[in-house]
Design a protein around this motif. Structure first.
Motif, short mmCIF file in Angstrom:
data_model
loop_
_atom_site.label_atom_id
_atom_site.label_comp_id
_atom_site.label_asym_id
_atom_site.label_seq_id
_atom_site.Cartn_x
_atom_site.Cartn_y
_atom_site.Cartn_z
N GLN A 32 11.79 4.03 -3.95
CA GLN A 32 10.65 3.88 -4.85
C GLN A 32 9.43 4.59 -4.29
O GLN A 32 8.61 5.11 -5.04
CB GLN A 32 10.36 2.40 -5.09
CG GLN A 32 11.40 1.74 -5.99
CD GLN A 32 11.51 0.24 -5.78
OE1 GLN A 32 12.49 -0.26 -5.25
NE2 GLN A 32 10.50 -0.51 -6.19
N VAL A 33 9.31 4.62 -2.97
CA VAL A 33 8.19 5.32 -2.35
C VAL A 33 8.36 6.82 -2.53
O VAL A 33 7.39 7.53 -2.84
CB VAL A 33 8.05 4.94 -0.85
CG1 VAL A 33 6.94 5.74 -0.19
CG2 VAL A 33 7.77 3.46 -0.71
N TYR A 34 9.57 7.31 -2.36
CA TYR A 34 9.85 8.74 -2.62
C TYR A 34 9.48 9.09 -4.06
O TYR A 34 8.86 10.12 -4.33
CB TYR A 34 11.33 9.05 -2.44
CG TYR A 34 11.75 9.42 -1.04
CD1 TYR A 34 12.63 8.59 -0.32
CD2 TYR A 34 11.33 10.60 -0.44
CE1 TYR A 34 13.04 8.93 0.96
CE2 TYR A 34 11.75 10.95 0.84
CZ TYR A 34 12.61 10.11 1.53
OH TYR A 34 13.02 10.44 2.80
N LEU A 69 0.83 -1.20 0.00
CA LEU A 69 0.00 0.00 0.00
C LEU A 69 0.87 1.26 0.00
O LEU A 69 0.58 2.23 -0.69
CB LEU A 69 -0.93 -0.02 1.22
CG LEU A 69 -1.99 1.08 1.31
CD1 LEU A 69 -2.87 1.08 0.05
CD2 LEU A 69 -2.86 0.88 2.55
N ALA A 70 1.94 1.24 0.77
CA ALA A 70 2.85 2.38 0.83
C ALA A 70 3.46 2.68 -0.53
O ALA A 70 3.61 3.83 -0.93
CB ALA A 70 3.96 2.11 1.86
N LEU A 71 3.79 1.63 -1.26
CA LEU A 71 4.35 1.83 -2.61
C LEU A 71 3.30 2.40 -3.55
O LEU A 71 3.58 3.32 -4.32
CB LEU A 71 4.86 0.49 -3.18
CG LEU A 71 6.26 0.09 -2.78
CD1 LEU A 71 6.53 -1.38 -3.09
CD2 LEU A 71 7.31 0.95 -3.49
N ARG A 72 2.10 1.87 -3.48
CA ARG A 72 1.01 2.37 -4.34
C ARG A 72 0.76 3.85 -4.10
O ARG A 72 0.53 4.61 -5.04
CB ARG A 72 -0.29 1.64 -4.03
CG ARG A 72 -0.52 0.36 -4.74
CD ARG A 72 -1.96 -0.10 -4.51
NE ARG A 72 -2.09 -1.53 -4.52
CZ ARG A 72 -2.19 -2.25 -5.65
NH1 ARG A 72 -2.18 -1.68 -6.82
NH2 ARG A 72 -2.29 -3.56 -5.57
N ARG A 73 0.75 4.20 -2.81
CA ARG A 73 0.39 5.57 -2.45
C ARG A 73 1.54 6.55 -2.58
O ARG A 73 1.33 7.72 -2.85
CB ARG A 73 -0.02 5.63 -0.99
CG ARG A 73 -1.37 5.12 -0.63
CD ARG A 73 -1.51 5.33 0.87
NE ARG A 73 -2.76 4.86 1.41
CZ ARG A 73 -2.99 4.81 2.71
NH1 ARG A 73 -2.05 5.17 3.57
NH2 ARG A 73 -4.15 4.39 3.16
N GLY A 74 2.76 6.07 -2.31
CA GLY A 74 3.88 7.00 -2.12
C GLY A 74 3.89 7.46 -0.67
O GLY A 74 4.32 8.57 -0.35
N ASP A 75 3.46 6.59 0.22
CA ASP A 75 3.28 6.95 1.64
C ASP A 75 4.48 6.47 2.45
O ASP A 75 4.51 5.34 2.94
CB ASP A 75 1.99 6.31 2.14
CG ASP A 75 1.61 6.77 3.53
OD1 ASP A 75 0.44 6.56 3.92
OD2 ASP A 75 2.48 7.33 4.25
#
Lengths: 73, 415
Positions: free
Chosen positions: B328-330, B292-298
């Motif tokens: 990747q999240v950044y 979910l964090a990757l999808r959101r950028g969270d």
């Protein structure tokens, strides 16, 4: 996860290595059908998730936060 | 004690019966019968009652030496009967020591048998020597002594490997032995020792990987896949773990779960997400917030998820791989900021002020100053996660007009 049942001695904290992820033994002549093999499980991946959609809740909240900042400037 | 109910006559009969089965199996080269004679860890009623008989009778030596058909195998049989007895009595160190003698004597005979008829018995011995060694080490450690039996079992298995590495039909057994060695080295934490046996399997011209039984190939790919994850060799890890996943018996859900446990971090590192159904089906929900964090950028969610399951991820050796997903999240977060800006004012969107990113991070409860964010942006550009350049004086990232956020699409982040 350990494949052997927990014995009483495992409660003792001893200086032994463990591998939590030890693969379970297959039976010596275990066989399985080629057709059944991993069809379902290999098709559960997404590679097209990185889209331009910003209509989800997180993105809407992010937008609100950025817009409130622009007003302050 | 159970054997008190057995008479001497009965004990004599059981031992003789066992000895006869042994010599019959050898003379008729009956591999299936033979292997059951060594299967201590299976706790078969047959061997358990043999243990009682041996304990009661006291003088199995005499029985073994009574007939040529048994006495020629006394080097195998004597310690084997002792081991069976010790095992039942829970004296695992003694059981291991005796079994090790049996195993060494067995290998001597095995080398002389030309065909592969006794291969299954060898598998049982190789498996049980490892299991007995583990139990012996637990016993040693619990009495404050140094646990070194598993290491010894490893040495024995190297010897077995050598006996199988030839041109004959026995060589298909080499992969099973290899996998047992992997289990030993992973347990001891001496995974660097896997290298030499992997080299023998993969580059020696004796072996054709396709000849090995499917079950051994799956196990082999699982463990070598895990090694590739340790070495952060993601394309190779993806190949091997995916192979294991594809070819594993689908009914062995525990093993499928283990493969996925290591494959998912690899897939995430090359920009591929598991869908939620998969995580649910195989109880791998510790990954759901990371996905979910990757999808959101969270970024906050990623860090929370890492903290929540830190112990679990560390024990599986995937923590560092997951931690590196931060970049990747950044990327995703900055991309979202860019898209949001573009919707407001397309002409200026490709210029992203650092202070905007700082504020977004602050909203995520992450306290970073402009210089730190500049550093991250520089890394994203360097690793080709972002295309553009950095206007240092004005503290602005100027993004490329075309494809400013290149997707990974199955390739790892540039190092």
């Amino acid at each position: 996860m350990a494949t052997e049942p927990k014995a009483a001695t495992e409660d003792v904290k001893i200086d032994l290595f463990e591998d939590d992820d030890e693969f379970e033994e297959f039976e010596i002549n275990e066989e399985w059908d080629d057709k059944e093999e991993g069809q379902d499980v290999t098709q559960q991946w997404e590679d097209d998730w990185d889209d331009d959609d910003v209509s989800d809740d997180f993105s809407l909240q992010l937008r609100r936060e950025l817009e409130s900042n622009i007003d302050k400037n | 004690m159970a054997y008190m109910n057995m008479s001497m006559g009965e004990a004599h009969r059981r031992i003789t019966d066992y000895l006869n089965r042994f010599s019959d199996a050898v003379s008729s080269q009956d591999g299936a019968s033979f292997k059951s004679l060594f299967a201590l860890s299976s706790n078969s009623p047959f061997l358990l009652s043999l243990a009682d008989a041996v304990a009661l009778f006291h003088d199995a030596n005499r029985l073994i030496n009574q007939s040529d058909s048994y006495s020629q195998f006394s080097d195998i049989l004597l310690p084997l009967l002792r081991s069976v007895q010790n095992y039942k009595q829970g004296d695992f160190v003694e059981a291991y020591l005796a079994f090790e003698k049996t195993a060494n004597a067995f290998i001597q005979e095995f080398r002389n048998w030309e065909s592969a008829w006794a291969l299954e018995a060898l598998y049982v011995i190789v498996h049980d020597i490892r299991v007995l060694a583990e139990k012996a080490d637990k016993e040693l450690a619990s009495t404050g002594k140094s646990p070194e039996k598993l290491k010894g079992a490893g040495s024995f298995l190297m010897k077995v490997f050598g006996a199988l590495a030839g041109k004959g039909s026995k060589r298909v057994g080499a992969l099973y032995v290899t996998c047992q060695l992997f289990k030993i080295y992973f347990k001891l934490g001496t995974v660097h020792l896997c290298r030499s046996v992997i080299r023998s399997i993969e580059t020696a011209r004796i072996f054709d990987f396709e000849e090995f039984p499917k079950r051994d190939k799956v196990t082999y790919m699982y463990y070598t896949g895990r090694l590739e994850v340790f070495n952060e060799n993601f394309p190779s890890a993806d190949y091997k773990l995916s192979y294991a996943l594809k070819h594993c018996n689908p009914q062995r859900e525990a093993n499928i779960r283990l493969i996925l446990k290591h494959l998912i971090p690899v897939k995430l590192s090359i920009g591929i997400l598991p869908n939620h159904r998969l995580l649910e089906k195989y109880s791998l929900l510790e990954y759901s917030n990371i996905v979910l964090a990757l999808r959101r950028g969270d970024l906050r969610l990623l860090r929370c998820a890492l903290q929540d399951y830190e112990d679990r991820f560390l024990r599986s050796g995937v923590y560092l791989v997951l931690e590196k997903l931060e970049l990747q999240v950044y990327q995703r977060l900055v991309k979202k900021i860019y898209i949001i800006q573009k919707q407001k004012d397309p002409s200026k969107a490709h210029q992203v002020k650092l202070e905007v990113i700082v504020k977004a991070l602050k909203w995520l409860e992450i306290d970073m100053d402009v210089d730190e964010v500049e550093c991250i942006m520089a890394i994203l550009i360097y690793k080709n996660l972002m295309k553009g350049y950095f206007a240092h004086k004005s503290k602005v990232v100027v993004l490329s007009k075309t494809d400013p956020f290149p997707k990974l699409i199955g390739k790892p982040v540039n190092s």
